[in-house]
Design an enzyme around this catalytic site. Structure first.
Site, PDB file in Angstrom:
ATOM      1  N   ASP A  20       7.512 -13.193   3.194  1.00 18.88           N
ATOM      2  CA  ASP A  20       6.208 -13.368   3.834  1.00 18.88           C
ATOM      3  C   ASP A  20       5.899 -14.836   4.120  1.00 18.88           C
ATOM      4  OD1 ASP A  20       5.653 -10.669   4.011  1.00 18.88           O
ATOM      5  OD2 ASP A  20       4.442 -10.607   2.186  1.00 18.88           O
ATOM      6  N   LYS A  25      -1.993   4.139   7.453  1.00 19.17           N
ATOM      7  CA  LYS A  25      -2.163   4.004   6.005  1.00 19.17           C
ATOM      8  C   LYS A  25      -3.609   4.264   5.610  1.00 19.17           C
ATOM      9  CE  LYS A  25       1.287   0.314   5.578  1.00 19.17           C
ATOM     10  NZ  LYS A  25       1.471  -1.106   5.256  1.00 19.17           N
ATOM     11  N   TYR A  79      -1.861   3.314  -1.822  1.00 19.25           N
ATOM     12  CA  TYR A  79      -1.989   3.709  -0.429  1.00 19.25           C
ATOM     13  C   TYR A  79      -1.089   4.873  -0.065  1.00 19.25           C
ATOM     14  CZ  TYR A  79       1.840   0.267   0.202  1.00 19.25           C
ATOM     15  OH  TYR A  79       2.991  -0.466   0.099  1.00 19.25           O
ATOM     16  N   HIS A  93       2.175  -6.691   7.134  1.00 14.92           N
ATOM     17  CA  HIS A  93       3.363  -5.869   7.333  1.00 14.92           C
ATOM     18  C   HIS A  93       3.101  -4.731   8.323  1.00 14.92           C
ATOM     19  CE1 HIS A  93       4.246  -7.033   2.891  1.00 14.92           C
ATOM     20  NE2 HIS A  93       4.671  -7.973   3.711  1.00 14.92           N
TER      21      HIS A  93
END
Length: 186
Positions: A169, A71, A131, A61
């Site tokens: 996905d 991130k 995250y 992603h």
């Protein structure tokens, strides 16, 4: 914390100093000061957490400009194979990836700069994944690349018949099929 530079600029493995004794362990999981000294300044604005079972693949992603994200990720319970793919137009490492196993046991973290697609594969019965992001989630800006794209050469370390992916996905395009304007200038 020890910062390990990877073969791709903008992606770092972070190993905290863990202090163990008969009571258990302690470590500093985040220090703005130390992060800035060793990697650079980032203003994190959102923390996320997911729980997943064995075989779950989340990703690859990214968010399109102007909402790109850096991130800082970690697995606090269980084990994942974490992956960052360089999607920066003009980068000498465009299309290459870095992978690292993150687990509740090794306490490693993975910093992924803007301009990368990110995903992970759950290797343990369950995994609790956390995250930090330096940009808020913008659903209208989300994008993705097929993690099973043979051209990327990612070994997901689990049998194909055990893979669990979201419908979105499953139908992601390969890197070569993805429009170039989705990616980022270095």
């Amino acid at each position: 914390m020890e910062v390990i530079k990877t073969e791709i600029d903008g992606v770092y493995i972070i190993e905290p100093k863990v202090f163990k004794d008969e009571r258990g362990y302690f470590f500093e999981s985040w220090s703005q000061r130390e992060f800035e000294e060793k990697i650079g300044h980032v203003d994190f604005v959102q923390d996320n957490e997911s729980m997943s079972s064995y075989g779950v693949i989340r990703g690859l992603h990214y968010q399109k400009p102007p909402y790109t994200q850096s991130k800082l990720v970690r697995c606090v319970r269980g084990s994942v194979l974490d992956i960052a793919v360089d999607i920066r137009k003009g980068s000498p490492t465009y299309g290459q990836h870095v992978e690292v196993e993150l687990s509740g046991e090794n306490h490693r973290q993975f910093f992924i700069s803007k301009g990368f697609a990110h995903g992970f594969v759950v290797l343990s019965p369950t995994a609790l994944f956390q995250y930090k992001c330096d940009e808020f989630y913008h659903p209208e800006s989300e994008g993705g690349i097929q993690i099973l794209d043979p051209a990327l050469g990612i070994d997901i370390r689990i049998p194909e018949d055990k893979v669990i992916m979201s419908p979105k996905d499953l139908v992601r395009k390969t890197l070569a099929e993805s429009p170039a304007d989705f990616f980022f200038d270095k």
